[in-house]
Design an enzyme around this catalytic site. Structure first.
Site, PDB file in Angstrom:
ATOM      1  N   HIS A 136     -10.015   4.752   1.002  1.00  0.00           N
ATOM      2  CA  HIS A 136      -9.358   5.631   0.035  1.00  0.00           C
ATOM      3  C   HIS A 136      -9.488   5.124  -1.398  1.00  0.00           C
ATOM      4  O   HIS A 136      -9.209   5.872  -2.348  1.00  0.00           O
ATOM      5  CB  HIS A 136      -7.874   5.824   0.399  1.00  0.00           C
ATOM      6  CG  HIS A 136      -6.982   4.722  -0.066  1.00  0.00           C
ATOM      7  ND1 HIS A 136      -6.597   3.671   0.740  1.00  0.00           N
ATOM      8  CD2 HIS A 136      -6.388   4.498  -1.265  1.00  0.00           C
ATOM      9  CE1 HIS A 136      -5.816   2.858   0.063  1.00  0.00           C
ATOM     10  NE2 HIS A 136      -5.668   3.332  -1.147  1.00  0.00           N
ATOM     11  N   ASP A 167      -9.227   3.745   7.499  1.00  0.00           N
ATOM     12  CA  ASP A 167      -9.244   3.508   6.049  1.00  0.00           C
ATOM     13  C   ASP A 167      -9.958   2.191   5.769  1.00  0.00           C
ATOM     14  O   ASP A 167      -9.327   1.168   5.480  1.00  0.00           O
ATOM     15  CB  ASP A 167      -7.811   3.498   5.518  1.00  0.00           C
ATOM     16  CG  ASP A 167      -7.752   3.591   4.003  1.00  0.00           C
ATOM     17  OD1 ASP A 167      -8.815   3.761   3.375  1.00  0.00           O
ATOM     18  OD2 ASP A 167      -6.644   3.488   3.443  1.00  0.00           O
ATOM     19  N   SER A 192      -4.124  -1.935  -3.029  1.00  0.00           N
ATOM     20  CA  SER A 192      -4.882  -1.324  -1.937  1.00  0.00           C
ATOM     21  C   SER A 192      -6.259  -1.955  -1.786  1.00  0.00           C
ATOM     22  O   SER A 192      -6.906  -2.323  -2.772  1.00  0.00           O
ATOM     23  CB  SER A 192      -5.046   0.170  -2.194  1.00  0.00           C
ATOM     24  OG  SER A 192      -3.836   0.854  -2.006  1.00  0.00           O
TER      25      SER A 192
END
Length: 322
Positions: free
Chosen positions: A107, A163, A269
């Site tokens: 992502h 992911d 992230s």
């Protein structure tokens, strides 16, 4: 620290949710027979020659030499002295797998067009180069252009599934004490980290009240949640998004962190969750998770979702090249 912009709510209950199950096919297979196994876990992986910090926030220089920054911007000439000014700001973290590959979250990369992104390696304090500590200076930061981005073909951002992404660099990384790969767990039979602590690191937001990323690499120890807790947390998140949970996925997600005031945050992230394990008679850092998503309110005690890297070893090996 905290997570990305993905939304998770922890105030709703999930009426029906099954605990994640795993077929075990990936676990029982001896991944070391893969033709590309020699491309990971070299003799330098996961080794750190610097004292580990305890109870602090700022990481030490060289504490996590596999950390990578995914930065927005572009500069054709990687040796240019102005290149650091052409890659404007950090959008995500990542980890070095070998001299050509960085592993991160899918992502973090909106598409597979790499022209607008670059990778910084050996970074610690983003506004300093070189980084120095106690009269010892690390080598200058290495900047690399991206040759190719490989996102998992079944990535589903709405469900936080698959992911994970590999980033192949145009030119190889030059390893030293401050830049080296992390180890990957290649045999997780019998390994259960529930209620143990993982170390996380990143340059993300350090306060839920201030939307400003850290210039200095941050590190934190967070508890790994049990499978039933993770399953329930996942169900509540899906219920909030009105996504059916009748057929929950296989266990490819780890939930880490449940303490108010301690969390990952926006900008972290793609960064790692790490454990120290013994390999070849030495303690080394192993990658167990890649930060995927968490609460929009940092440090509220709900924890975050990490992609369980051990479930993607075959995918990693199938997609890397010499």
């Amino acid at each position: 620290m905290h997570v990305s912009h993905l939304l998770i709510a922890i105030v709703l209950l999930c009426s029906i949710c099954l605990v994640y199950t795993c077929s075990g096919s990936e676990i029982n297979e001896d991944i070391r027979l893969h033709k590309n196994y020699h491309l990971i876990n070299d003799r330098t992986c996961g080794l750190v020659y610097h004292n580990r910090i305890v109870g602090g926030k700022n990481a030490r220089i060289g504490q996590f030499p596999w950390m990578a920054q995914i930065k927005l911007g572009w500069e054709e000439n990687e040796s240019s002295s102005s290149i650091q000014n052409r890659w404007f700001f950090v959008i995500c973290g990542g980890v070095i797998v070998n001299k050509f590959y960085v592993l991160s979250a899918a992502h973090c990369i909106l598409d597979t067009n790499s022209y607008s992104l670059g990778i910084a390696l050996g970074e610690h304090t983003t506004n300093q180069d070189p980084d120095c500590e106690q009269n010892v200076c690390a080598p200058r930061v290495q900047y690399r252009a991206i040759e190719r981005i490989i996102k998992h073909s079944e990535h589903d951002g709405s469900k936080f599934l698959n992911d994970i992404a590999l980033i192949r660099l145009r030119n190889p990384i030059k390893f030293n004490d401050y830049v080296k790969p992390i180890c990957l767990v290649t045999d997780d039979q019998g390994l259960n980290f529930t209620n143990e602590y993982a170390e996380v690191a990143g340059w993300g937001v350090t306060s839920p009240e201030i939307n400003e990323k850290s210039n200095v690499l941050q590190t934190l120890k967070l508890k790994i949640g049990p499978e039933d807790y993770c399953s329930a947390l996942y169900c509540r998140a899906m219920a909030f998004k009105n996504i059916s949970t009748e057929n929950p996925p296989k266990k490819t997600v780890i939930c880490i962190g449940n303490e108010v005031g301690k969390d990952t945050c926006r900008g972290d992230s793609g960064g790692p969750a790490m454990k120290v394990l013994i390999k070849d008679g030495q303690p080394r850092y192993f990658l167990i998770g890649i930060l995927s998503a968490g609460s929009t309110i940092c440090a509220n005690g709900s924890g975050a979702f990490f992609t369980d890297v051990s479930k993607y070893l075959r995918w990693i090996l199938d997609n890397i090249q010499p």
